[in-house]
Design a protein around this motif. Structure first.
Motif, mmCIF file in Angstrom:
data_model
loop_
_atom_site.group_PDB
_atom_site.id
_atom_site.type_symbol
_atom_site.label_atom_id
_atom_site.label_comp_id
_atom_site.label_asym_id
_atom_site.label_seq_id
_atom_site.Cartn_x
_atom_site.Cartn_y
_atom_site.Cartn_z
ATOM 1 N N PRO A 1 24.006 41.121 7.234
ATOM 2 C CA PRO A 1 22.743 40.693 6.607
ATOM 3 C C PRO A 1 22.900 39.336 5.926
ATOM 4 C CG PRO A 1 23.310 42.965 5.998
ATOM 5 C CD PRO A 1 24.516 42.392 6.672
ATOM 6 N N LEU A 2 21.832 38.557 5.919
ATOM 7 C CA LEU A 2 21.828 37.239 5.299
ATOM 8 C C LEU A 2 20.925 37.236 4.075
ATOM 9 C CD1 LEU A 2 21.460 35.061 8.525
ATOM 10 C CD2 LEU A 2 23.577 35.608 7.299
ATOM 11 N N GLU A 3 21.081 36.213 3.251
ATOM 12 C CA GLU A 3 20.172 36.046 2.123
ATOM 13 C C GLU A 3 18.782 35.697 2.650
ATOM 14 O OE1 GLU A 3 21.664 33.352 -0.811
ATOM 15 O OE2 GLU A 3 23.691 34.203 -0.765
ATOM 16 N N THR A 4 17.770 35.913 1.838
ATOM 17 C CA THR A 4 16.397 35.686 2.298
ATOM 18 C C THR A 4 16.043 34.211 2.386
ATOM 19 O OG1 THR A 4 15.580 35.905 0.027
ATOM 20 C CG2 THR A 4 15.582 37.892 1.397
ATOM 21 N N VAL A 5 16.685 33.375 1.558
ATOM 22 C CA VAL A 5 16.382 31.940 1.553
ATOM 23 C C VAL A 5 17.675 31.134 1.588
ATOM 24 C CG1 VAL A 5 15.356 30.024 0.275
ATOM 25 C CG2 VAL A 5 14.226 32.253 0.275
ATOM 26 N N TYR A 6 17.747 30.220 2.536
ATOM 27 C CA TYR A 6 18.777 29.176 2.551
ATOM 28 C C TYR A 6 18.018 27.852 2.533
ATOM 29 C CZ TYR A 6 22.437 32.542 3.690
ATOM 30 O OH TYR A 6 23.320 33.588 3.653
ATOM 31 N N PRO A 7 18.057 27.100 1.429
ATOM 32 C CA PRO A 7 17.280 25.862 1.357
ATOM 33 C C PRO A 7 17.565 24.891 2.502
ATOM 34 C CG PRO A 7 18.063 26.466 -0.822
ATOM 35 C CD PRO A 7 18.723 27.409 0.144
ATOM 36 N N ILE A 8 18.833 24.801 2.907
ATOM 37 C CA ILE A 8 19.197 23.882 3.993
ATOM 38 C C ILE A 8 19.938 24.652 5.076
ATOM 39 C CG2 ILE A 8 20.447 21.783 4.631
ATOM 40 C CD1 ILE A 8 20.194 20.836 1.768
#
Length: 412
Positions: free
Chosen positions: A167-174
Motif C-alpha cells: 500500500p502507498l500513501e494517499t498523497v505524494y506531492p511530487i
C-alpha cells in the motif's frame, strides 16, 4: 542477566586472557585462525541454543524445577551451518514435546544471515551467481556453490512481489517517472527493454521508490496501466509529475490524475537538444538553453527561446522546435519560486537513483530473464534507499507553497 559483549569500557577477564594466550600458541597461519574461529563459533552457537532451550523449558539441566513439568530435554539433532567460515557441524538441542523453536538458528536454517547479506549485496551490484561464488571464495575462503547463490537470490523474488504490491500513501506531492534501457534474453535472442521507475517524494520530503516495471514498449496504454496500479495501491493525488519524455504521458496522466501538473525533466530535454549539436558548439548552446530554464518569468523564458532560435536555427533548425513542441510542460515550474523550482524540474533525486541502477545494469550487461533484471534493480534500489535519511532540499518551503497552491488537497 545478559552481559554486553565487547563494550568500550569492558576489561578482559583474567581467565579469558589466559585461554587466549594458550590458543595463540597454536596459531601459525591464517588457516589456523579460520579453524579456531570455526571452533569458537560452534561452541558459541551451541551454548546459545542450549541457553534458549533452558529459557523455553523454564529450568536448567538437572534442576529440581524440571521434575513433573511435562517437558524435558530430548537429545540433539545434527545440522550443518554454512557461513563466512565455511561449513560448521552443529548439535541442536531438542525438547520431548517438540515445541522448542530456536531463534538464533531457526529450524530449517542452514546459513548465517551475514552470508546471505553478502550474496545479496554482490548481486545488487549486478554480479552473476558464478561471479559471486568466486568472489566469496577469493575474499573469505568461503566455498559457496553458484546453486546456493541462486537459491539465496531466488528467495528475494517473493520480497520483490510483496514490495511491488504494498500500500502507498494517499498523497505524494511530487512523482518522477523515468526509465533505463536494459538488455534481456527472450525467445533465444537479446532484446532491449526499459526498466521504468516511479520515484515519489512523500509529505515528509523523503524519497521513496513506488514501483518498478519492465516493458519492451511504452505508450499511453502502458503508462495508463502503471498509473492505475499506483492509484489502486492507494495513491489518490499527485501535485506535480516529472517525466523524462512525453510519449503517451499527458493522456495517461490526465485520465488517472487529472489535477496533476506535468513537468518535463529539463535534464533530459537538454540532453536531447545536444544530440543535434556539433561538439564545438555544445558549450555555447548550453549557455543559451540555460537562459531559458533559469529565467525568472515565463515572458523572460520566451525571449530566451527566441534568442536561441535566432542564433541557431540557421545551423540547427531542430533546437527551437524541440523546445516549442514541449513548451506547455517546460513552463510548469515557473509557477514556483527558484528554490522550489529546482526541486521540481532538476530531477537530481531520480538521476542519483538512476546512477546506482545503471552501475548494476552495466555490470551485468545482459540479463537472462525479466525476473533476474527486476531482482537486481530492486536490490540496487534497496541499497540506494539506505542513504535517503534526509528530506529533499528546500522541502519545507515547497510544502508550504503546495499547501497554498493546492488548497484543500493536503491531508489534515
Amino acid at each position: 542477566m545478559s552481559v554486553p559483549f565487547g563494550t568500550a569500557n569492558s576489561m578482559p577477564h583474567p581467565e579469558l586472557e589466559r585461554l587466549a594466550g594458550e590458543l595463540a600458541k597454536h596459531i601459525k597461519s591464517e588457516q589456523d585462525i579460520a579453524a579456531l574461529s570455526r571452533r569458537l563459533l560452534k561452541l558459541t552457537v551451541e551454548s546459545a541454543l542450549k541457553a534458549e532451550l533452558d529459557e523455553h523449558l523454564g529450568h536448567e539441566r538437572h534442576a529440581p524445577a524440571g521434575r513433573g513439568s511435562g517437558n524435558s530435554r530430548n537429545g540433539y539433532s545434527g545440522k550443518t551451518l554454512k557461513g563466512d567460515l565455511g561449513e560448521i557441524p552443529l548439535q541442536t538441542p531438542r525438547d520431548r514435546n517438540g515445541t522448542f523453536e530456536p531463534q538464533l538458528i531457526a529450524k530449517g536454517q542452514t546459513r548465517l544471515a551475514r552470508l546471505d547479506s553478502h550474496i545479496l549485496a554482490l548481486y545488487a551490484k549486478g554480479m552473476t551467481t558464478r561471479d559471486i561464488a568466486d568472489t566469496l571464495q577469493e575474499l573469505y575462503g568461503t566455498e559457496v556453490s553458484p546453486a546456493l547463490v541462486a537459491k539465496v537470490t531466488d528467495a528475494v523474488w517473493d520480497t520483490v512481489q510483496t514490495w511491488q504490491g504494498r500500500p502507498l500513501e494517499t498523497v505524494y506531492p511530487i512523482l518522477y517517472l523515468d526509465g533505463l534501457v536494459i538488455k534481456v534474453h527472450q525467445d533465444n535472442r537479446v532484446i532491449n527493454k526499459t526498466m521504468h521507475v516511479a520515484l515519489g517524494v512523500n509529505l515528509a520530503g523523503h524519497k521513496e521508490v513506488l514501483g518498478l516495471w519492465l516493458a519492451e514498449t511504452e505508450g499511453a496504454k502502458f503508462w495508463l496501466s502503471v498509473l492505475t496500479e499506483l492509484q489502486n495501491r492507494g495513491l489518490k493525488d499527485v501535485f506535480v509529475i516529472g517525466v523524462d519524455g512525453l510519449t503517451g504521458f499527458p493522456e495517461a496522466i490526465r485520465t488517472v490524475y487529472p489535477r496533476a501538473q506535468v513537468q518535463l525533466c529539463i535534464v533530459h530535454l537538454v540532453r536531447n537538444t545536444l544530440r543535434y549539436v556539433a561538439d564545438k558548439d555544445c558549450r555555447a548552446v548550453v549557455a543559451d538553453v540555460k537562459r531559458i530554464y533559469q529565467a525568472a518569468t515565463v515572458a523572460e523564458a520566451e525571449r530566451a527561446l527566441e534568442t536561441l532560435a535566432e542564433r541557431w536555427d540557421g545551423k540547427y533548425p531542430s533546437l527551437s522546435r524541440l523546445w516549442l513542441r514541449h513548451w506547455e510542460h517546460v513552463i510548469t515550474a515557473f509557477d514556483y519560486p527558484p528554490d522550489i523550482r529546482r526541486v521540481i524540474y532538476t530531477t537530481n533525486a531520480i538521476e542519483s537513483l538512476n546512477s546506482v541502477i545503471r552501475k548494476a545494469i552495466n555490470n551485468r550487461r545482459i540479463f537472462p530473464s525479466d525476473r533476474s533484471a527486476l531482482k537486481v534493480v530492486y536490490l540496487a534500489v534497496e541499497q540506494a534507499a539506505k542513504k535517503w535519511t534526509m528530506p529533499v532540499q528546500n522541502w519545507k518551503q515547497a510544502l508550504n507553497r503546495f499547501a497554498i497552491q493546492f488548497e484543500g488537497r493536503l491531508p489534515l
